[in-house]
Design a protein around this motif. Structure first.
Motif, PDB file in Angstrom:
ATOM      1  N   GLY A  55       0.504  -1.489  -0.165  1.00 13.16           N
ATOM      2  CA  GLY A  55       0.211   0.054  -0.044  1.00 13.16           C
ATOM      3  C   GLY A  55       0.641   1.554  -0.341  1.00 13.16           C
ATOM      4  N   MET A  56       1.970   1.309  -0.096  1.00 14.75           N
ATOM      5  CA  MET A  56       3.071   2.719  -0.447  1.00 14.75           C
ATOM      6  C   MET A  56       3.155   2.643  -1.461  1.00 14.75           C
ATOM      7  N   ARG A  57       3.884   3.943  -1.968  1.00 16.37           N
ATOM      8  CA  ARG A  57       4.292   4.076  -3.011  1.00 16.37           C
ATOM      9  C   ARG A  57       5.797   4.838  -2.803  1.00 16.37           C
ATOM     10  N   PRO A  58       6.704   3.854  -2.597  1.00 20.68           N
ATOM     11  CA  PRO A  58       7.955   3.796  -1.873  1.00 20.68           C
ATOM     12  C   PRO A  58       9.083   4.852  -3.324  1.00 20.68           C
ATOM     13  N   ARG A  63       3.613  -1.269  10.267  1.00 18.16           N
ATOM     14  CA  ARG A  63       3.411  -1.226  10.908  1.00 18.16           C
ATOM     15  C   ARG A  63       3.694   0.574  10.546  1.00 18.16           C
ATOM     16  N   LEU A  64       4.359   1.279   9.929  1.00 11.99           N
ATOM     17  CA  LEU A  64       4.130   2.241   9.550  1.00 11.99           C
ATOM     18  C   LEU A  64       2.514   3.176   9.498  1.00 11.99           C
ATOM     19  N   LYS A  65       1.747   1.757   8.858  1.00 10.47           N
ATOM     20  CA  LYS A  65       0.091   2.199   8.900  1.00 10.47           C
ATOM     21  C   LYS A  65      -0.525   1.994   9.950  1.00 10.47           C
ATOM     22  N   GLY A  66       0.075   1.407  11.421  1.00 13.83           N
ATOM     23  CA  GLY A  66      -0.106   1.503  12.512  1.00 13.83           C
ATOM     24  C   GLY A  66      -0.932   0.265  12.732  1.00 13.83           C
ATOM     25  N   GLU A  67      -1.060  -1.178  12.168  1.00 10.98           N
ATOM     26  CA  GLU A  67      -1.268  -2.081  11.806  1.00 10.98           C
ATOM     27  C   GLU A  67      -0.625  -3.611  12.406  1.00 10.98           C
ATOM     28  N   ASP A  68      -0.687  -4.204  13.170  1.00 13.88           N
ATOM     29  CA  ASP A  68      -0.312  -5.364  14.002  1.00 13.88           C
ATOM     30  C   ASP A  68       0.103  -6.922  13.276  1.00 13.88           C
TER      31      ASP A  68
END
Lengths: 328, 362
Positions: free
Chosen positions: A76-79, B151-156
């Motif tokens: 889900g990120m755009r690195p 982790r950046l998204k706050g998921e475990d």
């Protein structure tokens, strides 16, 4: 928006800043990109502005950097990652060709990797060994990659924004010798599409096809040629992959003669591909074989010898002169 | 007080809670899984073994191009997924089909790669299973990236990243452990040490006391388990997953097991190892020891046996039936999945192939 005078380095920095502001899934990481702001300062101030979860330093390992970007893009990120120098990106080669390039294909489009690999590349800055490679042909040869390289300040901004928004992985080649030259630009007007070349100068007699660091040299050669009475078109590819056959071939058909100018070594390269394509598609429009001005097929030389390796105005003019203007 | 080094180093001996004779052993750090977990594990082991046997048979019948069997390693395969939650990720290698199947992926789609229909047959997002990696250890940095993004998204989310003993020699293994440790990414790196990388024995991969010892250099706690003891594996992997989920960073687990069969059907193991080396490992079979233990506990009643056998029969039938029809492959697919928007050049090449095929049919 008014025109401002900024460098390509500043334009790239602004593109990253604007992309990170527009989309919080955009993250930037690599070696020395945090507090230092990158060895070329392209990421200057981003950690301070966005925090070290958005722009951060990593361990010094390029395969790890690119591999981690693959996973983050899967989730889900755009690195956006920086390879510090062209030749220092080679440890990541397997990740790039076997995973970045193939993930969409091997999963039938189920996994997409919207990620950008920024690579400062090319010579002309007096860099010592391993700091001046032109590595674009390796990536252009790999199906599944998109390879772009700006030659102007405005394109640097616009192409990087488009690359970050792109649904597929983009290898973004930054000609480091053009980092510092300033231009008056309005960044909001910079909308180069990925896959579109641009005619930088119009002339009826012959076409120079160039990309990245070779573009300013080609434009300078066209200026000199005009003074000597020959009008040259200059095409800036901007996008090596996808390749804009249409713009390139239209220019060649209009002028009937062409010289490809590239900073990379010529053998089995982007420049040889361009010659092959132009010859296959425009043969009956050509009055002479397509010529090339490229680097020699040697490792990039030490700083005191690099001027012999780089395309020069004189070499371009000599190649143009060789385009069989008269039967010998 | 234990030192940092003691916290990072693995146990002196692989953790074993039920030995090869089916005898349970107490352990200061790990408890036997519950009856329910062991019975579930038994059922899955029977099904996993049948999957391996049936897939190998289908290779001989020409229904699969190749099958790297995990025969004898089923306890590792199943423990790796039994300890995960639905939202967790699995990053498998080519030998981990039983893991993939046990995660819920359709058995036929699990085998798409090995059947040669396409590179990866399942939707990685449906069951959170990454495509099987055939290059070694390259999937491990991806696992770190998925975990770091979570982790950046706050998921475990926890990511279970599988690798073999040979894979630990690759640079990506080391970069992945280092990155995971530096970023405290919730990844459990699970090495199935089956003693062989095709023909090359473990002694030629590493001179380390164990592969789990490799963690200490990165600040990653290492642990080792008997790879044929499902009970010990569930305890060790379960604890590692809990720690990773709790924010304690990556964990490195090595399972000591053995590749009972050849690398694949295309391999001839007699060229590099003797049968008398294999024989003792047959006595350590993961299914036999668990069966013995469950029988001695009086837990293995007819219901369990019937359920287990029914699951095995069902998966074997699924493979036979699903792999029997000649797969339809579409040449147009060659160009369909390279870019979100097909390039002009690829459109031209697709048209060329279409014309060529039309001429052949005409």
């Amino acid at each position: 928006m008014t025109h401002t005078k900024i460098s390509m380095a500043q334009a790239l920095n602004q593109a990253l800043r604007d992309a990170m502001t527009a989309d919080e899934s955009v993250v930037m990481f690599g070696e020395d990109v945090g507090a230092l702001g990158g060895v070329f300062r392209i990421t200057d101030g981003l950690t301070a502005e966005f925090g070290d979860k958005r722009c951060f330093d990593t361990p010094l390992a390029e395969a790890g950097i690119v591999g981690m970007a693959v996973g983050m893009a899967m989730n889900g990120m755009r690195p956006v990652v920086e390879m510090q120098f062209d030749a220092f990106g080679y440890p990541a080669f397997e990740q790039v060709v076997s995973h970045v390039a193939k993930m969409r294909n091997r999963t039938r489009g189920r996994v997409q990797l919207p990620m950008v690999i920024r690579i400062p590349y090319g010579g002309g800055i007096g860099g010592v060994e391993h700091h001046s490679d032109s590595s674009e042909s390796y990536f252009a040869h790999t199906p599944g990659l998109t390879v772009v390289t700006p030659a102007t300040v405005a394109d640097a901004y616009g192409l990087l924004r488009r690359a970050i928004e792109f649904p597929d992985p983009v290898v973004f080649m930054e000609p480091k010798k053009l980092y510092w030259a300033k231009e008056e630009v309005d960044l909001t007007e910079s909308q180069p599409g990925i896959g579109t070349a641009v005619v930088r100068r119009d002339g009826a007699d012959a076409t120079l096809i160039a990309y990245g660091p070779a573009v300013p040299v080609a434009l300078e050669a066209a200026e000199v040629a005009a003074a000597e009475g020959r009008q040259l078109t200059v095409v800036d590819l901007r996008s090596v992959v996808p390749f804009d056959d249409e713009t390139v071939c239209a220019a060649v058909r209009r002028t009937g003669r062409a010289v490809v100018v590239a900073e990379a070594s010529g053998f089995a390269s982007v420049s040889s591909e361009i010659v092959a394509r132009v010859t296959e598609k425009c043969f009956h429009s050509l009055a002479a074989p397509v010529r090339r001005v490229t680097a020699f097929d040697i490792p990039f030389p030490p700083p005191k010898l690099e001027k012999y390796q780089l395309p020069s105005v004189d070499r371009i003019l000599d190649a143009v002169d060789d385009l069989q203007w008269e039967d010998s | 007080m234990t030192t940092v080094e003691e916290q990072l180093l693995p146990s002196a001996e692989p953790v074993c809670l039920i030995d090869q004779n089916g005898v349970p052993h107490d352990h200061p750090s790990y408890r036997l899984p519950t009856k329910e977990a062991l019975l579930d594990g038994y059922t899955q082991l029977i099904r996993g073994r049948r999957f391996n046997d049936q897939a190998s048979a289908l290779v001989r019948q020409g229904r699969l191009a190749v099958y790297p069997s995990s025969f004898g390693q089923e306890a590792c395969q199943l423990a790796a997924t039994m300890v995960l939650r639905d939202g967790d990720w699995l990053f498998p290698t080519y030998r981990d089909s039983v893991s993939i199947m046990s995660r819920g992926v359709d058995p036929i789609e699990t085998l798409t790669l090995l059947r040669g229909d396409w590179h990866s047959g399942y939707d990685p997002y449906e069951h959170k299973v990454a495509p099987q990696a055939t290059p070694l250890a390259t999937q491990l940095p991806h696992a770190v990236g998925v975990a770091h993004a979570a982790r950046l998204k706050g998921e475990d989310t926890v990511v279970m990243a599988l690798v073999g003993d040979g894979g630990t020699s690759e640079g990506d293994f080391h970069e992945a452990l280092n990155f995971a440790a530096v970023f405290q990414a919730p990844v459990v790196f699970f090495i199935q040490n089956n003693e062989y990388a095709i023909s090359v024995p473990l002694s030629r991969q590493s001179a380390a006391p164990s592969l789990a010892h490799k963690g200490i250099g990165y600040g990653v706690p290492g642990e080792r388990a008997d790879g044929n003891d499902l009970a010990g594996l569930l305890a060790v992997l379960g604890q590692a997953v809990d720690k990773a989920r709790a924010g304690e960073g990556p964990q490195l687990i090595e399972a000591h097991t053995y590749r009972v069969q050849a690398h694949t059907n295309a391999d001839d193991a007699s060229r590099y190892r003797q049968d008398d080396e294999v024989a003792p490992w047959l006595d350590r079979d993961p299914i036999e020891r668990l069966t013995t233990y469950l029988e001695q506990q009086g837990w293995l009643d007819d219901d369990v046996r019937v359920t287990a056998e029914a699951g095995a029969v069902e998966v074997a039938a699924q493979l036979r039936d699903g792999l029997m029809p000649e797969p339809e492959v579409d040449p147009a697919d060659l160009f369909a999945h390279l870019y979100a928007a097909e390039t002009q050049q690829l459109q031209q090449q697709a048209a060329f192939l279409r014309d060529e095929l039309a001429r052949e049919e005409a």
